[in-house]
Design a protein around this motif. Structure first.
Motif, PDB file in Angstrom:
ATOM      1  N   MET A  15       1.423  -8.546  -1.150  1.00 27.82           N
ATOM      2  CA  MET A  15       2.413  -7.508  -1.431  1.00 27.82           C
ATOM      3  C   MET A  15       1.744  -6.139  -1.277  1.00 27.82           C
ATOM      4  N   PRO A  16       2.335  -5.233  -0.499  1.00 27.47           N
ATOM      5  CA  PRO A  16       1.759  -3.895  -0.378  1.00 27.47           C
ATOM      6  C   PRO A  16       1.691  -3.206  -1.747  1.00 27.47           C
ATOM      7  N   ALA A  17       0.609  -2.494  -1.988  1.00 27.28           N
ATOM      8  CA  ALA A  17       0.377  -1.855  -3.283  1.00 27.28           C
ATOM      9  C   ALA A  17       1.522  -0.911  -3.660  1.00 27.28           C
ATOM     10  N   GLU A  22       5.902   0.402  -7.364  1.00 22.02           N
ATOM     11  CA  GLU A  22       7.295   0.798  -7.589  1.00 22.02           C
ATOM     12  C   GLU A  22       8.001  -0.205  -8.504  1.00 22.02           C
ATOM     13  N   ILE A  23       7.774  -1.492  -8.292  1.00 24.40           N
ATOM     14  CA  ILE A  23       8.377  -2.530  -9.135  1.00 24.40           C
ATOM     15  C   ILE A  23       7.864  -2.400 -10.570  1.00 24.40           C
TER      16      ILE A  23
END
Length: 96
Positions: A15-17, A22-23
């Motif tokens: 998963m991109p940082a 953001e999540i």
């Protein structure tokens, strides 16, 4: 109704940082809103794990389900729920 909830988070390694950040920011805002409302009474980090123990105070099983499934991190969580009731030896009448 009181519930003890263990939440273990498993974000994908690829998963991109920026997406993860953001999540997590949305998760923090939502959880703090629930804490201020009194529905999310307590949250404790579990040392050495990306996990927490929490106590929820909600009206029903369905309300807890709705709260948990609305968590931004929900798709990446393993969740265990245990219903609680006041112990007869407790000196705290408010813990019902």
């Amino acid at each position: 109704m009181l519930f003890h909830v263990r939440m273990d988070v498993h974000l994908p390694a690829d998963m991109p940082a920026a997406i993860g950040d953001e999540i997590k920011a949305r998760e923090k805002a939502y959880s703090q809103e629930l804490q201020r409302s009194g529905k999310w009474r307590h949250i404790w980090r579990i040392v050495g794990e990306y996990a927490n123990y929490s106590i929820f105070d909600v009206a029903s099983n369905a309300e807890l389900h709705d709260i948990l499934t609305a968590l931004p991190l929900f798709p990446y969580m393993k969740i265990e729920v245990t219903p609680l009731c006041r112990h007869p030896s407790s000196i705290r009448e408010s813990d019902e």
